[in-house]
Design a protein around this motif. Structure first.
Motif, PDB file in Angstrom:
ATOM      1  N   GLY A 101     -19.151   1.690  37.690  1.00  0.00           N
ATOM      2  CA  GLY A 101     -20.122   0.784  38.301  1.00  0.00           C
ATOM      3  C   GLY A 101     -19.927  -0.694  38.013  1.00  0.00           C
ATOM      4  N   ALA A 102     -18.780  -1.080  37.459  1.00  0.00           N
ATOM      5  CA  ALA A 102     -18.538  -2.501  37.236  1.00  0.00           C
ATOM      6  C   ALA A 102     -18.516  -3.252  38.565  1.00  0.00           C
ATOM      7  CB  ALA A 102     -17.212  -2.701  36.500  1.00  0.00           C
ATOM      8  N   ASN A 103     -19.090  -4.447  38.572  1.00  0.00           N
ATOM      9  CA  ASN A 103     -19.069  -5.293  39.767  1.00  0.00           C
ATOM     10  C   ASN A 103     -17.822  -6.171  39.818  1.00  0.00           C
ATOM     11  OD1 ASN A 103     -22.196  -5.167  38.745  1.00  0.00           O
ATOM     12  ND2 ASN A 103     -22.002  -4.887  40.959  1.00  0.00           N
ATOM     13  N   TYR A 104     -17.309  -6.525  38.655  1.00  0.00           N
ATOM     14  CA  TYR A 104     -16.055  -7.272  38.516  1.00  0.00           C
ATOM     15  C   TYR A 104     -15.260  -6.635  37.387  1.00  0.00           C
ATOM     16  CZ  TYR A 104     -18.101 -11.288  41.074  1.00  0.00           C
ATOM     17  OH  TYR A 104     -18.684 -12.107  42.005  1.00  0.00           O
ATOM     18  N   LEU A 105     -13.939  -6.768  37.436  1.00  0.00           N
ATOM     19  CA  LEU A 105     -13.085  -6.360  36.333  1.00  0.00           C
ATOM     20  C   LEU A 105     -12.455  -7.606  35.731  1.00  0.00           C
ATOM     21  CD1 LEU A 105     -11.287  -3.208  37.802  1.00  0.00           C
ATOM     22  CD2 LEU A 105     -13.417  -3.327  36.478  1.00  0.00           C
ATOM     23  N   ASP A 106     -12.767  -7.875  34.473  1.00  0.00           N
ATOM     24  CA  ASP A 106     -12.205  -9.029  33.785  1.00  0.00           C
ATOM     25  C   ASP A 106     -10.750  -8.757  33.449  1.00  0.00           C
ATOM     26  OD1 ASP A 106     -13.154 -11.674  32.464  1.00  0.00           O
ATOM     27  OD2 ASP A 106     -11.936 -10.722  30.903  1.00  0.00           O
ATOM     28  N   VAL A 107      -9.857  -9.673  33.821  1.00  0.00           N
ATOM     29  CA  VAL A 107      -8.433  -9.541  33.498  1.00  0.00           C
ATOM     30  C   VAL A 107      -8.027 -10.747  32.666  1.00  0.00           C
ATOM     31  CG1 VAL A 107      -7.713  -8.049  35.398  1.00  0.00           C
ATOM     32  CG2 VAL A 107      -7.868 -10.501  35.798  1.00  0.00           C
ATOM     33  N   CYS A 108      -7.492 -10.465  31.479  1.00  0.00           N
ATOM     34  CA  CYS A 108      -7.141 -11.531  30.540  1.00  0.00           C
ATOM     35  C   CYS A 108      -5.812 -11.208  29.887  1.00  0.00           C
ATOM     36  CB  CYS A 108      -8.235 -11.670  29.474  1.00  0.00           C
ATOM     37  SG  CYS A 108      -7.863 -12.902  28.200  1.00  0.00           S
ATOM     38  N   ALA A 109      -4.867 -12.140  29.968  1.00  0.00           N
ATOM     39  CA  ALA A 109      -3.557 -11.973  29.327  1.00  0.00           C
ATOM     40  C   ALA A 109      -3.280 -13.132  28.376  1.00  0.00           C
ATOM     41  CB  ALA A 109      -2.456 -11.880  30.380  1.00  0.00           C
ATOM     42  N   SER A 110      -4.338 -13.735  27.849  1.00  0.00           N
ATOM     43  CA  SER A 110      -4.182 -14.941  27.029  1.00  0.00           C
ATOM     44  C   SER A 110      -3.389 -14.708  25.757  1.00  0.00           C
ATOM     45  CB  SER A 110      -5.558 -15.508  26.672  1.00  0.00           C
ATOM     46  OG  SER A 110      -6.241 -15.914  27.830  1.00  0.00           O
ATOM     47  N   GLY A 111      -3.386 -13.486  25.252  1.00  0.00           N
ATOM     48  CA  GLY A 111      -2.631 -13.221  24.035  1.00  0.00           C
ATOM     49  C   GLY A 111      -1.176 -12.886  24.270  1.00  0.00           C
ATOM     50  N   ALA A 112      -0.761 -12.852  25.526  1.00  0.00           N
ATOM     51  CA  ALA A 112       0.590 -12.419  25.858  1.00  0.00           C
ATOM     52  C   ALA A 112       1.571 -13.594  25.889  1.00  0.00           C
ATOM     53  CB  ALA A 112       0.600 -11.722  27.215  1.00  0.00           C
ATOM     54  N   GLU A 113       2.839 -13.287  25.615  1.00  0.00           N
ATOM     55  CA  GLU A 113       3.886 -14.293  25.787  1.00  0.00           C
ATOM     56  C   GLU A 113       4.098 -14.495  27.289  1.00  0.00           C
ATOM     57  OE1 GLU A 113       8.605 -15.017  24.657  1.00  0.00           O
ATOM     58  OE2 GLU A 113       7.487 -13.326  23.787  1.00  0.00           O
ATOM     59  N   GLY A 114       4.106 -15.750  27.730  1.00  0.00           N
ATOM     60  CA  GLY A 114       4.201 -16.018  29.158  1.00  0.00           C
ATOM     61  C   GLY A 114       2.915 -15.599  29.857  1.00  0.00           C
ATOM     62  N   GLU A 115       1.813 -16.246  29.488  1.00  0.00           N
ATOM     63  CA  GLU A 115       0.491 -15.812  29.953  1.00  0.00           C
ATOM     64  C   GLU A 115       0.389 -15.719  31.465  1.00  0.00           C
ATOM     65  OE1 GLU A 115      -4.228 -17.143  30.004  1.00  0.00           O
ATOM     66  OE2 GLU A 115      -2.752 -18.407  28.966  1.00  0.00           O
ATOM     67  N   LEU A 116       0.890 -16.720  32.176  1.00  0.00           N
ATOM     68  CA  LEU A 116       0.721 -16.731  33.625  1.00  0.00           C
ATOM     69  C   LEU A 116       1.423 -15.538  34.273  1.00  0.00           C
ATOM     70  CD1 LEU A 116      -0.249 -17.869  36.260  1.00  0.00           C
ATOM     71  CD2 LEU A 116       1.678 -19.483  36.232  1.00  0.00           C
ATOM     72  N   ASP A 117       2.680 -15.301  33.916  1.00  0.00           N
ATOM     73  CA  ASP A 117       3.396 -14.158  34.493  1.00  0.00           C
ATOM     74  C   ASP A 117       2.701 -12.843  34.148  1.00  0.00           C
ATOM     75  OD1 ASP A 117       5.280 -15.779  35.629  1.00  0.00           O
ATOM     76  OD2 ASP A 117       6.774 -15.498  34.037  1.00  0.00           O
ATOM     77  N   ALA A 118       2.218 -12.742  32.907  1.00  0.00           N
ATOM     78  CA  ALA A 118       1.535 -11.515  32.484  1.00  0.00           C
ATOM     79  C   ALA A 118       0.235 -11.324  33.263  1.00  0.00           C
ATOM     80  CB  ALA A 118       1.258 -11.557  30.988  1.00  0.00           C
ATOM     81  N   LEU A 119      -0.494 -12.413  33.486  1.00  0.00           N
ATOM     82  CA  LEU A 119      -1.763 -12.300  34.206  1.00  0.00           C
ATOM     83  C   LEU A 119      -1.537 -11.936  35.670  1.00  0.00           C
ATOM     84  CD1 LEU A 119      -4.823 -12.498  34.263  1.00  0.00           C
ATOM     85  CD2 LEU A 119      -4.584 -14.972  34.671  1.00  0.00           C
ATOM     86  N   LEU A 120      -0.547 -12.530  36.296  1.00  0.00           N
ATOM     87  CA  LEU A 120      -0.272 -12.200  37.696  1.00  0.00           C
ATOM     88  C   LEU A 120       0.165 -10.740  37.832  1.00  0.00           C
ATOM     89  CD1 LEU A 120       1.525 -15.433  38.999  1.00  0.00           C
ATOM     90  CD2 LEU A 120      -0.907 -14.855  39.043  1.00  0.00           C
ATOM     91  N   TRP A 121       0.962 -10.257  36.870  1.00  0.00           N
ATOM     92  CA  TRP A 121       1.337  -8.836  36.878  1.00  0.00           C
ATOM     93  C   TRP A 121       0.095  -7.961  36.731  1.00  0.00           C
ATOM     94  CZ3 TRP A 121       0.510  -5.222  32.996  1.00  0.00           C
ATOM     95  CH2 TRP A 121       1.095  -3.964  33.218  1.00  0.00           C
ATOM     96  N   LEU A 122      -0.753  -8.326  35.784  1.00  0.00           N
ATOM     97  CA  LEU A 122      -1.979  -7.559  35.539  1.00  0.00           C
ATOM     98  C   LEU A 122      -2.855  -7.533  36.789  1.00  0.00           C
ATOM     99  CD1 LEU A 122      -3.713  -6.072  33.419  1.00  0.00           C
ATOM    100  CD2 LEU A 122      -4.602  -8.300  32.701  1.00  0.00           C
ATOM    101  N   MET A 123      -3.008  -8.671  37.437  1.00  0.00           N
ATOM    102  CA  MET A 123      -3.790  -8.738  38.676  1.00  0.00           C
ATOM    103  C   MET A 123      -3.211  -7.820  39.750  1.00  0.00           C
ATOM    104  SD  MET A 123      -4.488 -12.853  38.871  1.00  0.00           S
ATOM    105  CE  MET A 123      -5.295 -12.774  40.485  1.00  0.00           C
ATOM    106  N   ASP A 124      -1.896  -7.840  39.902  1.00  0.00           N
ATOM    107  CA  ASP A 124      -1.254  -7.013  40.930  1.00  0.00           C
ATOM    108  C   ASP A 124      -1.506  -5.526  40.680  1.00  0.00           C
ATOM    109  OD1 ASP A 124      -0.261  -9.111  42.417  1.00  0.00           O
ATOM    110  OD2 ASP A 124       1.701  -9.112  41.435  1.00  0.00           O
TER     111      ASP A 124
END
Length: 264
Positions: free
Chosen positions: A38-61
């Motif tokens: 029943g979540a309305n949004y799913l929080d996606v966070c890759a701030s602890g990862a090396e190469g945060e932006l690439d990791a976040l875009l992968w996670l989003m995909d």
């Protein structure tokens, strides 16, 4: 109650390892579980990862290919948030902006123009110690959002609660709750949000503190939370609190949720 699922966060050790190893199956499992809970949004966070932006875009995909869920894009980095906003398949919740470092001024026009919503932290030279300081930050955020044309219904205000274990004055929750009440009294048309697990950091048996925090915060005006929607006890507390506050006519939502197995 608007629920933002917290489990796709790289600061959670097992999830952080899955993001680093690009382990799709683990990410998909938690995306599906939270969405079906029943979540309305799913929080996606890759701030602890090396190469945060690439990791976040992968996670989003991965998440966007598994469930048709709006995302909460979670990063302290404005550049990362700008790229993630453009990558989202549907309007997202940007987590977060504040008055610190001109972040609100930079991101709010883009958030408004692209149809996203955002979490605004009541920060100004750190966390104001009192209600007055946080309400001043609220008024400034509200003015900036209005200037950018962001509808107030797409603004989620986080009055900020600090960890109970480090609350030397013993008034962290009292200040937070009073901010919630004053924001509600303004009838500004905004949402009020909090991260339920923030208050229990550093304590044992954190789930009890998180659940009590949610119940008390609802009575102060909270209408959205970053939490674990797969926890049946949290679900039960949320439905019960709404019924007790007179927000659930004849306990209809409570009964439907119980019959569907959300809690027992």
């Amino acid at each position: 109650m608007i629920l933002i699922g917290e489990k796709l966060n790289g600061f959670i050790p097992a999830m952080g390892q899955a993001i680093a190893a690009r382990k799709e199956s683990y990410v998909r499992k938690w995306a599906r579980k939270q969405w079906e809970a029943g979540a309305n949004y799913l929080d996606v966070c890759a701030s602890g990862a090396e190469g945060e932006l690439d990791a976040l875009l992968w996670l989003m995909d991965v998440v966007q290919s598994e469930v048709d869920a709006p995302l909460s894009l979670d990063s302290p980095n404005a550049h990362v948030l700008e790229a993630a906003m453009r990558h989202a398949k549907r309007p997202a919740l940007i987590n977060s902006i504040s008055l610190e470092g001109g972040k609100a001024q930079r991101l709010l026009p883009q958030i408004a123009a692209q149809g996203h919503s955002c979490v605004a932290l009541l920060l100004h030279d750190g966390v104001p110690a009192d209600v007055e300081g946080r309400m001043q930050a609220f008024e400034r955020i509200l003015a900036l959002a209005d200037d950018c044309g962001l509808p107030r219904g797409r603004l989620f205000i986080d009055p900020l609660v600090t960890a109970l274990a480090t609350d030397e004055e013993g008034d962290a929750f009292a200040v937070f709750a009073q901010c919630c009440r004053e924001i509600r009294a303004c009838q500004a048309g905004v949402h009020i949000i909090a991260g339920a697990s923030n208050v229990s950091f550093g304590l044992p048996a954190r789930k009890h503190v998180n659940r009590a925090f949610l119940a008390l915060s609802l009575s102060a005006g909270l209408d959205s939370a970053i939490c674990d929607p797969t926890d049946p006890d949290i679900q039960g507390i949320l439905y019960a609190a709404r019924a007790l506050l007179g927000e659930d006519e004849l306990c209809g939502e409570y009964l439907r949720a119980y019959r569907s197995g959300r809690f027992c």
